[in-house]
Design a protein around this motif. Structure first.
Motif, PDB file in Angstrom:
ATOM      1  N   THR A  15      10.382  12.954 107.242  1.00  7.95           N
ATOM      2  CA  THR A  15      11.816  12.710 107.095  1.00  7.95           C
ATOM      3  C   THR A  15      12.128  11.297 107.574  1.00  7.95           C
ATOM      4  OG1 THR A  15      12.294  13.605 109.290  1.00  7.95           O
ATOM      5  CG2 THR A  15      12.452  15.142 107.416  1.00  7.95           C
ATOM      6  N   PHE A  16      13.271  10.808 107.155  1.00 11.52           N
ATOM      7  CA  PHE A  16      13.708   9.475 107.535  1.00 11.52           C
ATOM      8  C   PHE A  16      15.057   9.589 108.234  1.00 11.52           C
ATOM      9  CE2 PHE A  16      11.558   8.991 103.302  1.00 11.52           C
ATOM     10  CZ  PHE A  16      10.345   8.556 103.802  1.00 11.52           C
ATOM     11  N   ASP A  17      15.223   8.845 109.318  1.00 13.48           N
ATOM     12  CA  ASP A  17      16.521   8.810 109.986  1.00 13.48           C
ATOM     13  C   ASP A  17      17.562   8.154 109.091  1.00 13.48           C
ATOM     14  OD1 ASP A  17      15.445   9.927 112.357  1.00 13.48           O
ATOM     15  OD2 ASP A  17      14.737   7.941 112.974  1.00 13.48           O
ATOM     16  N   LEU A  18      17.099   7.238 108.241  1.00  9.97           N
ATOM     17  CA  LEU A  18      17.998   6.485 107.375  1.00  9.97           C
ATOM     18  C   LEU A  18      17.225   5.997 106.162  1.00  9.97           C
ATOM     19  CD1 LEU A  18      20.688   4.871 106.846  1.00  9.97           C
ATOM     20  CD2 LEU A  18      19.699   3.044 108.276  1.00  9.97           C
ATOM     21  N   ILE A  19      17.883   6.062 104.985  1.00 14.91           N
ATOM     22  CA  ILE A  19      17.356   5.446 103.774  1.00 14.91           C
ATOM     23  C   ILE A  19      18.316   4.322 103.410  1.00 14.91           C
ATOM     24  CG2 ILE A  19      16.846   5.706 101.319  1.00 14.91           C
ATOM     25  CD1 ILE A  19      16.262   8.682 101.846  1.00 14.91           C
ATOM     26  N   ILE A  20      17.760   3.123 103.229  1.00 14.81           N
ATOM     27  CA  ILE A  20      18.546   1.986 102.754  1.00 14.81           C
ATOM     28  C   ILE A  20      18.006   1.638 101.375  1.00 14.81           C
ATOM     29  CG2 ILE A  20      19.305  -0.377 103.184  1.00 14.81           C
ATOM     30  CD1 ILE A  20      18.691   0.068 106.147  1.00 14.81           C
TER      31      ILE A  20
ATOM     32  N   GLN B 154      19.268   5.965  92.397  1.00 15.85           N
ATOM     33  CA  GLN B 154      18.900   7.308  91.935  1.00 15.85           C
ATOM     34  C   GLN B 154      17.671   7.821  92.676  1.00 15.85           C
ATOM     35  OE1 GLN B 154      18.530   6.426  87.741  1.00 15.85           O
ATOM     36  NE2 GLN B 154      20.565   7.294  87.297  1.00 15.85           N
ATOM     37  N   THR B 155      16.687   6.961  92.893  1.00 14.93           N
ATOM     38  CA  THR B 155      15.489   7.342  93.648  1.00 14.93           C
ATOM     39  C   THR B 155      15.881   7.765  95.064  1.00 14.93           C
ATOM     40  OG1 THR B 155      14.091   5.847  92.349  1.00 14.93           O
ATOM     41  CG2 THR B 155      13.275   6.490  94.536  1.00 14.93           C
ATOM     42  N   ALA B 156      16.705   6.964  95.725  1.00 12.54           N
ATOM     43  CA  ALA B 156      17.153   7.278  97.091  1.00 12.54           C
ATOM     44  C   ALA B 156      17.960   8.572  97.121  1.00 12.54           C
ATOM     45  CB  ALA B 156      17.978   6.123  97.648  1.00 12.54           C
ATOM     46  N   GLU B 157      18.782   8.792  96.106  1.00 12.77           N
ATOM     47  CA  GLU B 157      19.593  10.012  96.064  1.00 12.77           C
ATOM     48  C   GLU B 157      18.734  11.252  95.887  1.00 12.77           C
ATOM     49  OE1 GLU B 157      22.342   8.959  92.972  1.00 12.77           O
ATOM     50  OE2 GLU B 157      23.533   7.696  94.335  1.00 12.77           O
ATOM     51  N   ILE B 158      17.662  11.150  95.090  1.00 13.05           N
ATOM     52  CA  ILE B 158      16.749  12.286  94.937  1.00 13.05           C
ATOM     53  C   ILE B 158      16.086  12.607  96.277  1.00 13.05           C
ATOM     54  CG2 ILE B 158      14.578  13.049  93.874  1.00 13.05           C
ATOM     55  CD1 ILE B 158      15.512  11.461  91.333  1.00 13.05           C
TER      56      ILE B 158
ATOM     57  N   GLN C  91      16.688  16.610 101.221  1.00 13.69           N
ATOM     58  CA  GLN C  91      16.822  16.663 102.675  1.00 13.69           C
ATOM     59  C   GLN C  91      15.774  15.835 103.405  1.00 13.69           C
ATOM     60  OE1 GLN C  91      19.639  18.208 103.805  1.00 13.69           O
ATOM     61  NE2 GLN C  91      19.994  18.414 101.611  1.00 13.69           N
ATOM     62  N   ILE C  92      15.256  14.805 102.744  1.00 15.53           N
ATOM     63  CA  ILE C  92      14.317  13.888 103.392  1.00 15.53           C
ATOM     64  C   ILE C  92      15.081  13.024 104.395  1.00 15.53           C
ATOM     65  CG2 ILE C  92      12.663  12.017 102.991  1.00 15.53           C
ATOM     66  CD1 ILE C  92      11.747  14.728 101.898  1.00 15.53           C
ATOM     67  N   SER C  93      16.375  12.782 104.107  1.00 16.25           N
ATOM     68  CA  SER C  93      17.252  12.045 105.014  1.00 16.25           C
ATOM     69  C   SER C  93      18.691  12.454 104.746  1.00 16.25           C
ATOM     70  CB  SER C  93      17.117  10.539 104.794  1.00 16.25           C
ATOM     71  OG  SER C  93      17.981   9.840 105.670  1.00 16.25           O
ATOM     72  N   THR C  94      19.498  12.415 105.784  1.00 15.42           N
ATOM     73  CA  THR C  94      20.916  12.739 105.615  1.00 15.42           C
ATOM     74  C   THR C  94      21.778  11.487 105.584  1.00 15.42           C
ATOM     75  OG1 THR C  94      21.176  12.980 108.000  1.00 15.42           O
ATOM     76  CG2 THR C  94      20.686  14.979 106.742  1.00 15.42           C
ATOM     77  N   GLN C  95      21.173  10.330 105.860  1.00 15.02           N
ATOM     78  CA  GLN C  95      21.920   9.071 105.862  1.00 15.02           C
ATOM     79  C   GLN C  95      21.392   8.152 104.778  1.00 15.02           C
ATOM     80  OE1 GLN C  95      23.030   7.207 109.667  1.00 15.02           O
ATOM     81  NE2 GLN C  95      21.569   8.647 110.577  1.00 15.02           N
ATOM     82  N   LEU C  96      22.323   7.606 103.996  1.00 17.81           N
ATOM     83  CA  LEU C  96      21.970   6.722 102.898  1.00 17.81           C
ATOM     84  C   LEU C  96      22.918   5.531 102.894  1.00 17.81           C
ATOM     85  CD1 LEU C  96      20.220   6.426 100.318  1.00 17.81           C
ATOM     86  CD2 LEU C  96      21.936   7.768  99.127  1.00 17.81           C
ATOM     87  N   GLN C  97      22.345   4.315 102.862  1.00 17.61           N
ATOM     88  CA  GLN C  97      23.141   3.089 102.800  1.00 17.61           C
ATOM     89  C   GLN C  97      22.611   2.197 101.694  1.00 17.61           C
ATOM     90  OE1 GLN C  97      23.219   0.971 106.505  1.00 17.61           O
ATOM     91  NE2 GLN C  97      24.211   2.619 107.618  1.00 17.61           N
ATOM     92  N   VAL C  98      23.487   1.333 101.188  1.00 24.54           N
ATOM     93  CA  VAL C  98      23.126   0.381 100.143  1.00 24.54           C
ATOM     94  C   VAL C  98      23.127  -1.025 100.740  1.00 24.54           C
ATOM     95  CG1 VAL C  98      23.820  -0.591  97.922  1.00 24.54           C
ATOM     96  CG2 VAL C  98      24.122   1.856  98.352  1.00 24.54           C
TER      97      VAL C  98
END
Length: 181
Positions: A59-64, A73-77, A82-89
């Motif tokens: 899992t990742f604490d954050l995906i940027i 789209q890759t990050a959203e998948i 549930q690989i991460s609950t936080q997503l930033q651009v």
């Protein structure tokens, strides 16, 4: 700290892009490359990679992510699995992105929760070049990251300093999906 550099999945070619009315109404010039989305096969492979990561309890604490459609789209998948609950651009993750600017942002950030495992979703050759800079302190054009592939790096702290990383993995999507790990 762990940093995972993830290349976006397989995307359609420029001929497959159809700008929406919303895209056409913006004041800026449209770069059709920015609108390329994942293909059906690209979505499937990224979903398989995400499912494998979930089975491995990665899992990742954050995906940027890069703001380009195929990277988002890759990050959203990954996030949907549930690989991460936080997503930033981050604009700095666009093709030919700006590593020094991104690093300055990263080092100046203020997060409520500590980040010990970070995923960055982006493009080639940026990601392999960034990995080489983090490992060797210079670009040596030896690492190649396949679409949907992952480069894993380990740092002693969260500063992500150039030339201080240890390579912990270089994985193709085929290896992740087909292997018995």
């Amino acid at each position: 700290m762990y940093l995972y550099l993830i290349r976006h999945g397989i995307a359609g070619d420029l001929e497959s892009v159809t700008p929406t009315d919303n895209d056409l109404s913006t004041q800026k010039t449209i770069d059709l490359d920015e609108l390329r989305s994942l293909t059906k096969v690209g979505r499937k492979k990224i979903a398989q990679v995400a499912d494998r990561l979930a089975k491995l309890d990665v899992t990742f604490d954050l995906i940027i992510t890069s703001p380009l459609v195929r990277a988002r789209q890759t990050a959203e998948i990954l996030s949907d699995r549930q690989i991460s609950t936080q997503l930033q651009v981050s604009e700095d993750l666009k093709p030919m992105g700006n590593l020094p600017a991104w690093l300055m942002w990263w080092q100046a950030r203020t997060f409520d929760d500590p980040i010990s495992t970070l995923a960055v979703v982006g493009h080639e050759p940026n990601l392999s070049h960034w990995a080489e800079l983090f490992i060797f302190g210079k670009v040596v054009d030896r690492l190649v990251l396949k679409k949907g592939g992952i480069i894993g790096l380990k740092f002693d702290d969260d500063r992500l300093a150039i030339g201080t990383a240890q390579l912990i993995c270089l994985l193709t999507p085929k290896y992740l999906v087909d292997s018995k790990i």
